[in-house]
Design a protein around this motif. Structure first.
Motif, PDB file in Angstrom:
ATOM      1  N   GLN A 121       0.858  -1.249   0.015  1.00 17.38           N
ATOM      2  CA  GLN A 121       0.059   0.018  -0.084  1.00 17.38           C
ATOM      3  C   GLN A 121       0.879   1.079  -0.002  1.00 17.38           C
ATOM      4  OE1 GLN A 121      -1.327   0.350   3.986  1.00 17.38           O
ATOM      5  NE2 GLN A 121      -1.780   2.669   3.459  1.00 17.38           N
ATOM      6  N   SER A 122       2.015   1.052   0.708  1.00 20.48           N
ATOM      7  CA  SER A 122       2.571   2.547   1.020  1.00 20.48           C
ATOM      8  C   SER A 122       3.898   2.599  -0.218  1.00 20.48           C
ATOM      9  CB  SER A 122       3.257   2.532   2.371  1.00 20.48           C
ATOM     10  OG  SER A 122       4.115   1.320   2.087  1.00 20.48           O
ATOM     11  N   SER A 123       4.070   1.705  -0.932  1.00 17.73           N
ATOM     12  CA  SER A 123       5.312   1.888  -2.013  1.00 17.73           C
ATOM     13  C   SER A 123       4.792   2.201  -3.138  1.00 17.73           C
ATOM     14  CB  SER A 123       6.033   0.415  -2.122  1.00 17.73           C
ATOM     15  OG  SER A 123       7.129   0.589  -3.009  1.00 17.73           O
ATOM     16  N   ASN A 124       5.511   3.513  -3.556  1.00 16.21           N
ATOM     17  CA  ASN A 124       5.095   3.921  -5.090  1.00 16.21           C
ATOM     18  C   ASN A 124       5.999   3.436  -6.118  1.00 16.21           C
ATOM     19  OD1 ASN A 124       7.511   5.135  -4.243  1.00 16.21           O
ATOM     20  ND2 ASN A 124       6.612   7.080  -3.960  1.00 16.21           N
ATOM     21  N   HIS A 125       6.785   2.420  -5.974  1.00 16.45           N
ATOM     22  CA  HIS A 125       7.270   2.022  -7.421  1.00 16.45           C
ATOM     23  C   HIS A 125       7.298   0.173  -7.152  1.00 16.45           C
ATOM     24  CE1 HIS A 125      10.718   3.345  -4.734  1.00 16.45           C
ATOM     25  NE2 HIS A 125      11.039   2.104  -5.039  1.00 16.45           N
ATOM     26  N   ASP A 126       7.824  -0.419  -7.955  1.00 17.04           N
ATOM     27  CA  ASP A 126       8.006  -1.835  -8.239  1.00 17.04           C
ATOM     28  C   ASP A 126       9.155  -2.040  -7.347  1.00 17.04           C
ATOM     29  OD1 ASP A 126       5.434  -2.143  -9.448  1.00 17.04           O
ATOM     30  OD2 ASP A 126       6.530  -2.285 -11.575  1.00 17.04           O
ATOM     31  N   LEU A 127       8.847  -3.228  -6.423  1.00 12.16           N
ATOM     32  CA  LEU A 127      10.346  -3.657  -5.885  1.00 12.16           C
ATOM     33  C   LEU A 127      10.717  -4.844  -6.416  1.00 12.16           C
ATOM     34  CD1 LEU A 127       8.793  -2.637  -2.232  1.00 12.16           C
ATOM     35  CD2 LEU A 127      10.716  -1.428  -3.330  1.00 12.16           C
ATOM     36  N   SER A 128      12.007  -4.999  -6.506  1.00 11.11           N
ATOM     37  CA  SER A 128      12.572  -6.507  -6.883  1.00 11.11           C
ATOM     38  C   SER A 128      12.347  -7.535  -5.569  1.00 11.11           C
ATOM     39  CB  SER A 128      13.927  -6.395  -6.978  1.00 11.11           C
ATOM     40  OG  SER A 128      14.729  -5.930  -5.897  1.00 11.11           O
ATOM     41  N   ALA A 129      12.335  -8.518  -5.797  1.00  9.59           N
ATOM     42  CA  ALA A 129      12.075  -9.649  -4.638  1.00  9.59           C
ATOM     43  C   ALA A 129      13.090  -9.373  -3.551  1.00  9.59           C
ATOM     44  CB  ALA A 129      12.220 -10.977  -5.048  1.00  9.59           C
ATOM     45  N   GLN A 130      14.263  -8.994  -3.904  1.00  4.15           N
ATOM     46  CA  GLN A 130      15.433  -8.779  -2.710  1.00  4.15           C
ATOM     47  C   GLN A 130      15.204  -7.511  -1.885  1.00  4.15           C
ATOM     48  OE1 GLN A 130      19.394  -7.949  -3.989  1.00  4.15           O
ATOM     49  NE2 GLN A 130      20.089  -9.916  -2.955  1.00  4.15           N
ATOM     50  N   GLN A 131      14.792  -6.261  -2.868  1.00  5.53           N
ATOM     51  CA  GLN A 131      14.440  -5.371  -2.121  1.00  5.53           C
ATOM     52  C   GLN A 131      13.177  -5.476  -1.147  1.00  5.53           C
ATOM     53  OE1 GLN A 131      13.631  -2.787  -5.642  1.00  5.53           O
ATOM     54  NE2 GLN A 131      15.591  -1.845  -5.414  1.00  5.53           N
TER      55      GLN A 131
END
Ligand code: ADP
Ligand code: PMV
Length: 455
Positions: free
Chosen positions: A173-183
Motif C-alpha cells: 500500500q505504501s510503496s510507490n514503485h515496483d520492488l524487486s524480490a530482494q528489495q
C-alpha cells in the motif's frame, strides 16, 4: 561553532563599553544558552525591551548559531553496527541439533539513524539492494495504531504469519514503485522489526541508511547481521526516547535483539538453526547447539582466508535439499550429521590447544584442524551442498598446504580456510593471486570481534 563565556563577555564589554559583565554558560557545554549581567552606560534610562534589543543586536550572529546548535542537539542521531559470521564447523548439521563452531567476522553492517523532525517523510536507504523508500510518517503512524498489541520485550509471542501479512500489505500500500524480490525481503525485515519494536512510541520523522561490508547471500551472515543491526537500532531508539542514554546493551536486551533477528531470519530462510543471529548479536567465537544455546570461548586471534566463488545460491533451497536427502536416506544422513558433530567437537579441542601452545608446538594442532576441515568439506559434498567452484578452490588451497571448506549453506558463496601462522606470507600472497586470476575474490581477515554495538 560553539561559544564560550569568555568570548561572549569580551564581545559585550567591547561593543557596549560595559564596566561589568558576568556570563554563565547554562548549556551543559554545547554553547547554546548563556545568562548575562551587564552594567553599561549605554543601557542607562532605557526600558527593559530596548535593553534586551541592545544586547541582541551585539550578539545577532552568535544567537543564530546558538539556535541552530540547540536544534541539532535535540535531533536524535546514532549509528549501530553488527558483525557478519562464519560457521567454521557444523554447517547444516547445526539445523539438526548437532554442535557447530562459529565466529564473528571483522566485516560489519552499519545502520545510521537520524531523526528528521522538519520533514513529513520516513526515508529508508539500503544501497546494497539499490533500495530507496519513502513514506509519509502519518501513513506509518496510522498503520501502527491498529496493530495487534505486543510488547517489544516479547518477540516469542508474535504470530509470525499474521505479522508478515500485515507487513506485506503495508509495503504494497505504501510503496510507490515496483520492488524487486530482494528489495521486498529487505523492506519486510525492516518493517517487521519496526512494527514489532517501535510500534507504541510517539516518533518523529526519521531516516535510516544501512550499509554493509558483507557480500549478500554468500554464507557470511549478511541477513542476520542486517536483522541484528535493525533490531538493535530500534531498541536503542526506544531507550533514547525514554531518556535512557546508555550505549551498551544489557544481557536481557541482547537476548531480545537475537530473538527478533531470529524471527526476521525466518523471512529470509524458512527454518534457521539460530546460529547466525546468535553470533551476529553477541560476537566472538562460540560453540552452538540448538537445544543447548551458545557457549563462548576465547582463543588466540585466528586468521581466515575468505574466498568468494561469486556463485549465487539460496540458503532456503540448500537447507531444503538436505532435508529431502535426509527424508529419503535417514539412517545414512544421520550418520553423516553425527560425524559432523564429532568434527565440530574435535575442532574445538584443537582450537583450544592452539590457544595454549606456542608457535612451534601449535603446528601439529593446526595440522589436525586442517584434516578436520578436509573431512568436513567431504561430508558437505556428500550432502550435496558443495559446488564445482568450491571444490576447485579447495583443491587450489590444498596444493599449497591449506585446507578449505564451504561456509554457511554452500552451493556457491564463500569458501574458508584458517591460515596457520607458520605458512609463509609469500605462499598466501601467491595463492590469493592464483584465486583472483581464476575470477574468485580472496581476502584475509581476522576471526572474532564485538557483537551489536552502538557508536
Ligand atoms: N545488508 C543487507 N541489505 C539488504 N538486504 C539484505 C542485507 N543483508 C541481507 N539482506 C537480505 O537477505 C538476503 C540474503 O540472506 P541469505 O541468503 O541468508 O545470505 P547470508 O548467508 O549472507 O545471510 C538478501 O538477498 C537480502 O534480501
Ligand atoms: C546451512 C545453515 O547451517 C547456515 C546458513 O548460513 P547462511 O545463510 O548461508 O549464512 C543453516 C542454519 O544454520 O540455519
Amino acid at each position: 561553532m560553539t561559544y564560550t563565556e569568555v568570548y561572549i563577555r569580551d564581545k559585550l564589554i567591547k561593543e557596549l563599553d560595559a564596566i561589568h559583565v558576568e556570563v554563565i554558560d547554562e548549556s551543559d557545554g554545547c554553547g547554546g544558552k548563556f545568562s548575562c549581567i551587564i552594567v553599561s552606560e549605554k543601557s542607562e534610562g532605557k526600558p527593559l525591551l530596548s535593553r534586551h534589543r541592545l544586547v541582541n543586536n551585539v550578539l545577532q550572529e552568535e544567537l543564530k548559531i546558538m539556535s541552530l546548535n540547540n536544534h541539532l542537539a535535540s535531533v536524535l542521531k546514532f549509528t549501530v553496527s553488527a558483525p557478519g559470521k562464519v560457521i567454521l564447523y557444523g554447517d547444516h548439521s547445526v539445523v539438526y541439533d548437532k554442535s557447530a563452531i562459529a565466529s564473528s567476522l571483522g566485516l560489519r553492517t552499519r545502520l545510521y539513524f537520524t531523526e528528521t523532525p522538519e520533514s513529513k517523510y520516513v526515508t529508508i536507504e539500503v544501497p546494497s539492494v539499490a533500495l530507496t523508500y519513502t513514506c509519509e510518517l502519518e501513513v506509518l503512524q496510522q498503520r501502527v495504531k491498529n496493530l495487534p498489541s505486543i510488547k517489544w520485550q516479547n518477540p516469542d509471542v508474535v504470530n509470525h504469519e499474521e505479522f508478515l501479512n500485515i507487513v506485506d500489505s503495508f509495503i504494497k500500500q505504501s510503496s510507490n514503485h515496483d520492488l524487486s524480490a530482494q528489495q521486498c525481503v529487505s523492506l519486510t525485515c525492516i518493517f517487521y522489526l519496526y512494527f514489532g519494536i517501535v510500534q507504541s512510541i510517539n516518533v518523529k520523522s526519521f531516516s535510516i541508511k544501512i550499509e554493509t561490508d558483507l557480500t549478500l547471500g554468500a554464507g557470511t551472515g549478511s541477513s542476520a547481521s542486517f536483522a541484528v543491526v535493525i533490531a538493535g537500532a530500534f531498541i536503542h531508539y526506544l531507550r533514547l526516547k525514554s531518556n535512557n542514554n546508555k550505549t551498551t546493551f544489557t544481557e536481557e536486551e541482547l537476548g531480545i535483539i537475537s530473538k527478533w533477528a531470529y524471527s526476521v531470519e525466518k523471512i529470509c530462510h524458512g527454518k534457521p538453526s539460530g546460529i547466525d543471529n546468535t553470533v551476529c548479536t553477541y560476537g566472538s567465537m562460540v560453540e552452538f547447539r540448538k537445544s543447548h544455546g551458545m557457549q563462548f570461548f576465547s582463543t588466540t586471534e585466528l586468521e581466515l582466508l575468505l574466498v568468494n566463488t561469486k556463485q549465487p545460491r539460496s540458503t532456503k533451497q540448500l537447507v531444503g535439499g538436505v532435508a529431502a536427502l535426509k527424508e529419503n536416506h535417514n539412517s545414512v544422513v544421520e550418520l553423516i550429521l553425527n560425524a559432523m558433530n564429532e568434527i565440530a567437537k574435535s575442532a574445538l579441542d584443537c582450537i583450544l590447544e592452539i590457544s595454549k601452545a606456542n608457535q612451534e608446538s601449535s603446528k601439529k594442532h593446526y595440522e589436525r584442524l586442517g584434516e578436520l576441515t578436509n573431512i568436513n568439506q567431504c561430508m558437505l559434498q556428500a550432502l550435496g551442498v558443495s559446488h564445482p567452484k568450491l571444490d576447485d578452490i579447495c583443491s587450489i588451497l590444498k596444493r599449497v598446504g591449506l585446507c578449505g571448506k564451504l561456509t554457511g549453506a554452500g552451493g556457491g558463496g564463500y569458501a574458508i580456510s584458517i591460515v596457520p601462522p607458520h605458512i609463509k606470507r609469500e605462499i598466501i600472497q601467491d595463492v590469493i593471486e592464483e584465486l583472483t586470476s581464476k575470477g574468485y575474490e580472496a581476502i584475509l581477515t581476522k576471526l572474532g570481534g564485538s557483537g551489536v554495538t552502538v557508536h
